[in-house]
Design a protein around this motif. Structure first.
Motif, PDB file in Angstrom:
ATOM      1  N   GLY A 297       0.808  -1.209   0.000  1.00  0.00           N
ATOM      2  CA  GLY A 297       0.000   0.000   0.000  1.00  0.00           C
ATOM      3  C   GLY A 297       0.845   1.265   0.000  1.00  0.00           C
ATOM      4  N   LYS A 298       0.189   2.379  -0.298  1.00  0.00           N
ATOM      5  CA  LYS A 298       0.883   3.664  -0.377  1.00  0.00           C
ATOM      6  C   LYS A 298       1.117   4.281   1.009  1.00  0.00           C
ATOM      7  N   TYR A 299       0.325   3.849   2.013  1.00  0.00           N
ATOM      8  CA  TYR A 299       0.362   4.513   3.309  1.00  0.00           C
ATOM      9  C   TYR A 299       0.501   3.500   4.463  1.00  0.00           C
ATOM     10  N   PRO A 300       1.565   2.709   4.465  1.00  0.00           N
ATOM     11  CA  PRO A 300       1.685   1.648   5.480  1.00  0.00           C
ATOM     12  C   PRO A 300       1.717   2.174   6.911  1.00  0.00           C
ATOM     13  N   LEU A 301       2.457   3.249   7.164  1.00  0.00           N
ATOM     14  CA  LEU A 301       2.557   3.763   8.523  1.00  0.00           C
ATOM     15  C   LEU A 301       1.225   4.330   9.000  1.00  0.00           C
ATOM     16  N   LYS A 302       0.540   5.041   8.121  1.00  0.00           N
ATOM     17  CA  LYS A 302      -0.760   5.594   8.489  1.00  0.00           C
ATOM     18  C   LYS A 302      -1.768   4.482   8.758  1.00  0.00           C
ATOM     19  N   ALA A 303      -1.691   3.401   7.991  1.00  0.00           N
ATOM     20  CA  ALA A 303      -2.622   2.282   8.190  1.00  0.00           C
ATOM     21  C   ALA A 303      -2.422   1.652   9.570  1.00  0.00           C
ATOM     22  N   VAL A 304      -1.163   1.423   9.945  1.00  0.00           N
ATOM     23  CA  VAL A 304      -0.889   0.846  11.266  1.00  0.00           C
ATOM     24  C   VAL A 304      -1.317   1.808  12.368  1.00  0.00           C
ATOM     25  N   LYS A 305      -1.059   3.089  12.162  1.00  0.00           N
ATOM     26  CA  LYS A 305      -1.428   4.085  13.168  1.00  0.00           C
ATOM     27  C   LYS A 305      -2.943   4.119  13.373  1.00  0.00           C
ATOM     28  N   VAL A 306      -3.703   4.057  12.270  1.00  0.00           N
ATOM     29  CA  VAL A 306      -5.162   4.045  12.373  1.00  0.00           C
ATOM     30  C   VAL A 306      -5.633   2.806  13.118  1.00  0.00           C
ATOM     31  N   MET A 307      -5.110   1.647  12.720  1.00  0.00           N
ATOM     32  CA  MET A 307      -5.534   0.402  13.356  1.00  0.00           C
ATOM     33  C   MET A 307      -5.209   0.417  14.853  1.00  0.00           C
ATOM     34  N   HIS A 308      -4.017   0.883  15.189  1.00  0.00           N
ATOM     35  CA  HIS A 308      -3.574   0.919  16.579  1.00  0.00           C
ATOM     36  C   HIS A 308      -4.437   1.874  17.399  1.00  0.00           C
ATOM     37  N   SER A 309      -4.677   3.067  16.883  1.00  0.00           N
ATOM     38  CA  SER A 309      -5.430   4.070  17.638  1.00  0.00           C
ATOM     39  C   SER A 309      -6.892   3.664  17.804  1.00  0.00           C
ATOM     40  N   VAL A 310      -7.486   3.075  16.768  1.00  0.00           N
ATOM     41  CA  VAL A 310      -8.884   2.624  16.873  1.00  0.00           C
ATOM     42  C   VAL A 310      -8.999   1.503  17.900  1.00  0.00           C
ATOM     43  N   ALA A 311      -8.048   0.560  17.865  1.00  0.00           N
ATOM     44  CA  ALA A 311      -8.077  -0.551  18.816  1.00  0.00           C
ATOM     45  C   ALA A 311      -7.938  -0.040  20.254  1.00  0.00           C
ATOM     46  N   LEU A 312      -6.998   0.867  20.475  1.00  0.00           N
ATOM     47  CA  LEU A 312      -6.801   1.416  21.813  1.00  0.00           C
ATOM     48  C   LEU A 312      -8.039   2.162  22.297  1.00  0.00           C
ATOM     49  N   ARG A 313      -8.619   2.959  21.395  1.00  0.00           N
ATOM     50  CA  ARG A 313      -9.804   3.732  21.789  1.00  0.00           C
ATOM     51  C   ARG A 313     -10.966   2.812  22.139  1.00  0.00           C
ATOM     52  N   MET A 314     -11.143   1.759  21.344  1.00  0.00           N
ATOM     53  CA  MET A 314     -12.233   0.832  21.610  1.00  0.00           C
ATOM     54  C   MET A 314     -12.004   0.092  22.923  1.00  0.00           C
ATOM     55  N   GLU A 315     -10.765  -0.331  23.171  1.00  0.00           N
ATOM     56  CA  GLU A 315     -10.456  -1.022  24.420  1.00  0.00           C
ATOM     57  C   GLU A 315     -10.745  -0.138  25.630  1.00  0.00           C
ATOM     58  N   SER A 316     -10.412   1.155  25.497  1.00  0.00           N
ATOM     59  CA  SER A 316     -10.607   2.068  26.627  1.00  0.00           C
ATOM     60  C   SER A 316     -12.083   2.295  26.944  1.00  0.00           C
ATOM     61  N   SER A 317     -12.946   2.045  25.972  1.00  0.00           N
ATOM     62  CA  SER A 317     -14.378   2.267  26.175  1.00  0.00           C
ATOM     63  C   SER A 317     -15.091   1.039  26.742  1.00  0.00           C
ATOM     64  N   LEU A 318     -14.406  -0.100  26.717  1.00  0.00           N
ATOM     65  CA  LEU A 318     -15.036  -1.334  27.172  1.00  0.00           C
ATOM     66  C   LEU A 318     -15.025  -1.400  28.689  1.00  0.00           C
ATOM     67  N   LYS A 319     -16.147  -1.679  29.272  1.00  0.00           N
ATOM     68  CA  LYS A 319     -16.234  -1.795  30.710  1.00  0.00           C
ATOM     69  C   LYS A 319     -15.846  -3.212  31.130  1.00  0.00           C
ATOM     70  N   PRO A 320     -14.990  -3.340  32.135  1.00  0.00           N
ATOM     71  CA  PRO A 320     -14.605  -4.691  32.578  1.00  0.00           C
ATOM     72  C   PRO A 320     -15.802  -5.450  33.114  1.00  0.00           C
ATOM     73  N   THR A 321     -15.836  -6.729  32.825  1.00  0.00           N
ATOM     74  CA  THR A 321     -16.916  -7.587  33.335  1.00  0.00           C
ATOM     75  C   THR A 321     -16.321  -8.616  34.273  1.00  0.00           C
ATOM     76  N   ASN A 322     -16.832  -8.637  35.487  1.00  0.00           N
ATOM     77  CA  ASN A 322     -16.339  -9.595  36.477  1.00  0.00           C
ATOM     78  C   ASN A 322     -17.365 -10.682  36.748  1.00  0.00           C
ATOM     79  N   ASN A 323     -18.119 -11.016  35.730  1.00  0.00           N
ATOM     80  CA  ASN A 323     -19.101 -12.081  35.860  1.00  0.00           C
ATOM     81  C   ASN A 323     -18.408 -13.422  35.667  1.00  0.00           C
ATOM     82  N   SER A 324     -19.125 -14.405  35.149  1.00  0.00           N
ATOM     83  CA  SER A 324     -18.531 -15.718  34.964  1.00  0.00           C
ATOM     84  C   SER A 324     -17.395 -15.645  33.953  1.00  0.00           C
TER      85      SER A 324
END
Length: 456
Positions: A297-324
């Motif tokens: 691809g033409k934008y390898p660094l930008k692609a990794v940066k997008v994937m990394h930032s989206v994953a981090l943002r989504m993880e930060s929004s997830l509430k921990p579950t202490n159920n089963s």
């Protein structure tokens, strides 16, 4: 570029053996090893992805334009390339298809319906047209080719992986558990410590999903071929099911293919692609993968940066579950390590602390990862191979450190490493997990969880 990709968030470098040769892949391996040698707290693992039994069209001097409604032929005769006929690389292609079958080129970029066949040629009518280029991947909707999952070329590539001590194999088009067991037997004979990730991408794999995953060390949801061989609307359902099954078995799972496809040519992703990454993270995938986006691809660094930032943002929004816990209750009740990881996660989430674990085998870090604590798992290990392998697990930051015979000394040094790199701050608390005989300085079996304050 490889080092820059790592700094943007790449954890695993995948060697796609469908392209390049051993010399070019060796250069990549050497660059990754050079990077890894610089750091104790950073790592790029190496995954060798086998080519597998791919069915491809032959070479064409220039792209052939296939128009809707026109007839076009595929022949098992080698070297044929005309305006209406091209070769395929698979001698049993004629036997594998029947009139009425839907043939997909490049996962559906072009589609044709089989009209009839002779002893060496399959005659088709174009449904969706486009340009047919050299060596395009061919699938038959709802069918898998009658080829071995590990070809002669794959065995040569696997031997190359053994020689270079890669960390993972991603095995293409796995149809049953026998393939995985055969590979693991070979690796055992070579005394090779390499984990086997099965790529779920063929129609034949779905009925055997449980046995395939049970035999493997993890899975990849390879959505390209999966969506070509099965109805495309089934892919999201299968993705979620495979992720859940892997969680139940405490095995890592990767979601792959088309995640940021538009970024091959464009500097920003579509909003649907961003949602696709977020959904994979929310469903519990350990890793998300880029292919052409970084390979050509033409934008390898930008692609990794997008994937990394989206994953981090989504993880930060997830509430921990202490159920089963997301493992069978029978495992939870009988396995002390699993039980301890669950309670350590509950404590870390309640107190909002990072987790520190010392591990020689990696097993406690894996247990902790699958309970998904809301903070980072700092996994200290004195085994380089374990450090390499742990990078694929969600939430785990593997760090190499020589262990002392004195547990307190090792813990103090671990905290010094974390504070010096600003990964933890003076005054905050951390959850320390010690389970079984994992800390190398303890010979007796011991299980306990501590919460400690980071001292200056």
């Amino acid at each position: 570029m490889i080092w820059k990709l790592a700094e943007e968030g790449m954890n695993v470098a995948r060697l796609n053996m469908s392209h390049g040769d051993h010399a070019s892949h060796q250069k990549t391996i050497d660059l990754v090893r050079e990077y890894n040698a610089q750091f104790d707290d950073k790592v790029i693992s190496i995954m060798l992805d086998t080519k597998g039994p791919e069915v491809r069209s032959g070479d064409v001097p220039q792209p052939i334009l296939l128009k809707e409604g026109h007839e076009f032929n595929f022949t098992i005769q080698r070297g044929v390339s005309t305006h209406d006929t091209v070769s395929v690389n698979y001698d049993d292609f004629v036997n594998d298809v029947e009139a009425g079958d839907i043939l997909l080129v490049d996962g559906g970029m072009i589609s044709l319906v089989v009209i009839s066949k002779t002893k060496d040629t399959v005659k088709c009518q174009v449904i969706d047209g486009g340009e047919l280029k050299s060596r395009r991947h061919l699938n038959v909707r709802g069918k898998s080719a009658n080829l071995p999952s590990i070809t002669d070329k794959d065995w040569e590539d696997i031997k190359f992986g053994v020689d270079n001590q890669v960390d993972f194999y991603a095995v293409s088009f796995v149809k049953d558990a026998k393939v995985v067991l055969e590979l693991k037997s070979y690796l055992e004979s070579c005394d090779a410590d390499i984990h086997v990730i099965v790529k779920i991408e063929s129609a034949d794999s779905i009925p055997n999903l449980h046995s395939i995953l049970s035999a493997s060390d993890g899975a990849m949801v390879a959505r390209g071929d999966l969506g070509a061989e099965l109805p495309i609307e089934d892919v999201p359902i299968l993705q979620e099911e495979i992720i859940k099954r892997c969680h139940g078995m405490q095995k890592p799972v990767i979601v792959a293919t088309n995640m940021l496809e538009s970024m091959i040519d464009h500097p920003t992703p579509t909003r649907a692609e961003v949602s696709d990454i977020a959904i994979a993270v929310r469903e519990g995938s350990d890793a998300v993968m880029l292919s052409g986006e970084t390979a050509h691809g033409k934008y390898p660094l930008k692609a990794v940066k997008v994937m990394h930032s989206v994953a981090l943002r989504m993880e930060s929004s997830l509430k921990p579950t202490n159920n089963s816990p997301p493992v069978p209750s029978s495992v939870y009740k009988s396995h002390m390590g699993v039980m301890f990881a669950f309670h350590a996660t509950t404590m870390a989430n309640t107190l909002n602390t990072p987790v520190i674990v010392f591990t020689k085998t990696g097993s406690m870090a894996v247990h902790l990862s699958h309970f998904r604590p809301s903070s980072t798992i700092f996994a200290f290990t004195n085994e380089q191979r374990v450090k390499q392998r742990l990078s694929i697990y969600q939430g785990v930051m593997p760090i190499y450190m020589d262990f002392s015979d004195d547990a307190e000394e090792s813990f103090t040094r671990a905290l010094q490493i974390l504070t010096s790199k600003k990964l933890v701050k003076e005054g905050e608390h951390v959850t320390l997990v010690q389970s079984g005989a994992q800390p190398i300085w303890r010979k007796e079996s011991s299980h306990h969880i501590q919460v400690r304050k980071v001292q200056g």
